[in-house]
Design an enzyme around this catalytic site. Structure first.
Site, PDB file in Angstrom:
ATOM      1  NE  ARG A  57      -3.965  -1.773   1.886  1.00  0.00           N
ATOM      2  CZ  ARG A  57      -4.191  -2.832   2.596  1.00  0.00           C
ATOM      3  NH1 ARG A  57      -3.391  -2.868   3.845  1.00  0.00           N
ATOM      4  NH2 ARG A  57      -4.950  -3.821   2.709  1.00  0.00           N
ATOM      5  CE  LYS A  80      -0.165  14.114 -14.532  1.00  0.00           C
ATOM      6  NZ  LYS A  80      -0.402  14.920 -15.655  1.00  0.00           N
ATOM      7  CD  GLU A  88       7.696  16.931 -22.587  1.00  0.00           C
ATOM      8  OE1 GLU A  88       7.152  17.660 -21.941  1.00  0.00           O
ATOM      9  OE2 GLU A  88       7.134  15.960 -22.778  1.00  0.00           O
ATOM     10  CE  LYS A 146       5.792  17.686 -13.735  1.00  0.00           C
ATOM     11  NZ  LYS A 146       5.905  16.512 -14.488  1.00  0.00           N
ATOM     12  CD  GLU A 155      -3.318  17.075 -15.622  1.00  0.00           C
ATOM     13  OE1 GLU A 155      -2.264  16.551 -15.373  1.00  0.00           O
ATOM     14  OE2 GLU A 155      -3.975  16.920 -16.423  1.00  0.00           O
ATOM     15  NE  ARG A 184       1.346  17.135 -12.827  1.00  0.00           N
ATOM     16  CZ  ARG A 184       1.991  16.327 -11.807  1.00  0.00           C
ATOM     17  NH1 ARG A 184       1.535  16.331 -10.462  1.00  0.00           N
ATOM     18  NH2 ARG A 184       2.887  15.512 -12.316  1.00  0.00           N
ATOM     19  CG  ASN A 210      -1.420  17.700 -20.108  1.00  0.00           C
ATOM     20  OD1 ASN A 210      -0.288  17.102 -19.717  1.00  0.00           O
ATOM     21  ND2 ASN A 210      -2.646  17.700 -19.255  1.00  0.00           N
ATOM     22  CG  HIS A 244       1.650  16.621 -23.855  1.00  0.00           C
ATOM     23  ND1 HIS A 244       2.469  17.624 -23.637  1.00  0.00           N
ATOM     24  CD2 HIS A 244       2.443  15.550 -23.191  1.00  0.00           C
ATOM     25  CE1 HIS A 244       3.625  17.293 -23.064  1.00  0.00           C
ATOM     26  NE2 HIS A 244       3.495  15.851 -22.965  1.00  0.00           N
ATOM     27  CG  HIS A 299      -2.793  10.995 -27.517  1.00  0.00           C
ATOM     28  ND1 HIS A 299      -2.471  10.240 -26.678  1.00  0.00           N
ATOM     29  CD2 HIS A 299      -3.981  10.615 -28.164  1.00  0.00           C
ATOM     30  CE1 HIS A 299      -3.177   8.961 -26.602  1.00  0.00           C
ATOM     31  NE2 HIS A 299      -4.069   9.226 -27.333  1.00  0.00           N
ATOM     32  CG  HIS A 331       6.099  11.833 -25.124  1.00  0.00           C
ATOM     33  ND1 HIS A 331       4.662  11.647 -25.496  1.00  0.00           N
ATOM     34  CD2 HIS A 331       6.360  12.407 -24.074  1.00  0.00           C
ATOM     35  CE1 HIS A 331       4.122  12.468 -24.426  1.00  0.00           C
ATOM     36  NE2 HIS A 331       5.294  13.118 -23.838  1.00  0.00           N
TER      37      HIS A 331
HETATM   38  N1  GLY Z   1       4.022  15.316 -17.703  1.00  0.00           N
HETATM   39  C1  GLY Z   1       2.848  16.333 -17.224  1.00  0.00           C
HETATM   40  C2  GLY Z   1       2.757  16.271 -15.807  1.00  0.00           C
HETATM   41  O1  GLY Z   1       3.639  15.842 -15.014  1.00  0.00           O
HETATM   42  O2  GLY Z   1       1.799  16.691 -15.225  1.00  0.00           O
END
Ligand code: GLY
Length: 373
Positions: free
Chosen positions: A125, A147, A189, A231, A241, A246, A250, A253, A257, A271
């Site tokens: 957990r 993430k 990025e 970041k 998010e 946040r 994107n 993206h 995508h 990517h």
């Molecule tokens: N890569 C996007 C984020 O970490 O929110």
């Protein structure tokens, strides 16, 4: 060298951590990580490529402080982010008797970081983990912010958890062993942070991209520190998010995508390359709708091309119709209430979240783009 704090939910249980950026930090890993070791040892998860280039350095760095290293070495590449590999990794960690208070080290790029982070999120957990990102993309984006995910047949990163690392150790020297293509893809990025909210950083990128890609130490340290700072501030403000802040990360993206899906998420388009083309498309779409000026959109296109990155459909080798690309977008996990949020821009450094973009407009725009050189 900078130590950047990532402050998560200051009123909740302490989940804040530091990101250390220091050339040669892996060689001094014992110094930086000894406080996290149990019984003078760490389990380190990596892949065969990174193991060859970086594991001996980490081993030597830890052993200088009397810390042993027990490696788990996986196959490189996106297929490793799977249910099967996750199950095997969890079993291997359980066999080693990992406890909740232990710190598992993820040494590698985004695949290793995402997989190990997710395993750490669910093992007993939740146990601790430390990120040692070795690709530029992982250093400036995926290793910070918690993430974690694996891919399934239904799509990329659809199964995962928010689980923050306990520490992130970034050694820019790892970039010396990266291919130019991977370095450029990671650079997309970096530029992103300028385009989202820091026009002065975009100016800096234009002036310094050549030095950065050539391995200039000061340039890459500045690019990484600025990106991680942006970041960290974003994650501190909107960890999950929910507020929309946040979501700005994107940028490029959603368009990207569609391009990745069209190329089968393969080596045809990495990517970061898809994100680069996607950011140029987002700015040109914004310009076509009178949101930002055409010269600004053109400036971004020129910069990405100068960095050796694709800045449109033709550059990315894509000739699909707008409708086909929009259908790919509908499988994006960011769909909400039947709508697809887009990050658009009112100018360089002025990106915003738009939840009311018409997909018919996007398809028409992409059709016009396929006719562009
Ligand atoms: N890569 C996007 C984020 O970490 O929110």
């Amino acid at each position: 060298m900078p130590l950047i704090p990532v402050t998560i939910d200051p009123l909740g249980p302490d989940r804040s951590y530091d990101v250390l950026i220091e050339a040669g930090a892996i060689d001094r890993a014992g110094e930086h990580l000894s406080r996290f070791a149990r019984n003078d040892g760490f389990t380190v998860v990596t892949d065969t490529h990174v193991a060859k280039a970086q594991l001996p350095r980490l081993e030597a760095g830890l052993s200088a402080a009397g810390i042993a290293l027990d490696p788990i070495i996986l196959s490189p590449g996106e297929p490793t982010k799977s249910w099967g590999e996750l199950a095997k990794l969890c079993d291997a960690l359980l066999e080693r008797g990992i406890e909740r208070s232990d710190h598992v080290i993820a040494l590698g790029g985004g695949v290793i970081g995402d997989l190990v982070g997710f395993a750490a999120a669910i093992l007993k957990r939740g146990c601790n983990f430390i990120q040692i990102p070795t690709s530029l993309l992982a250093q400036v984006d995926s290793s910070v912010g918690g993430k974690t995910a694996i891919n399934t047949g239904a799509g990329k990163n659809l199964i995962g958890a928010f689980h923050q690392p306990a520490f992130v150790l970034i050694d820019p020297d790892t970039l010396d062993t990266l291919s130019q293509r991977e370095l450029r893809a990671g650079y997309a990025e970096v530029v992103k942070y300028g385009l989202i909210g820091d026009p002065k950083f975009f100016d800096w990128c234009e002036a310094n991209v050549a030095a950065l890609l050539a391995g200039d130490q000061a340039a890459r340290a500045h690019a990484i520190a600025t990106s991680v700072g942006a970041k960290a501030a974003t994650v501190a403000a909107d960890e999950r998010e929910t507020s929309g802040r946040r979501a700005l990360l994107n940028l490029g993206h959603t368009f990207g995508h569609a391009l990745e899906a069209e190329t089968g998420f393969s080596q045809r388009l990495l990517h970061g390359e898809a994100v680069a083309a996607g950011m140029a498309l987002a700015f040109r779409f914004s310009a076509a709708h009178g949101l930002c000026s055409q010269p600004e959109a053109d400036r971004i296109t020129a910069h990405l091309r100068a960095a050796g990155l694709p800045a449109g459909l033709a550059d990315a080798g894509i000739s699909a119709s707008g409708e086909t690309l929009v259908v790919h977008m509908l499988h994006d996990k960011k769909m909400s209430g039947g709508k697809l949020p887009f990050i658009l821009a009112r100018g360089i450094g002025q990106s915003y979240l738009d939840r009311d973009v018409s997909l018919a407009d996007v398809a028409a725009f992409l059709d016009a783009e396929t006719r562009r050189i």
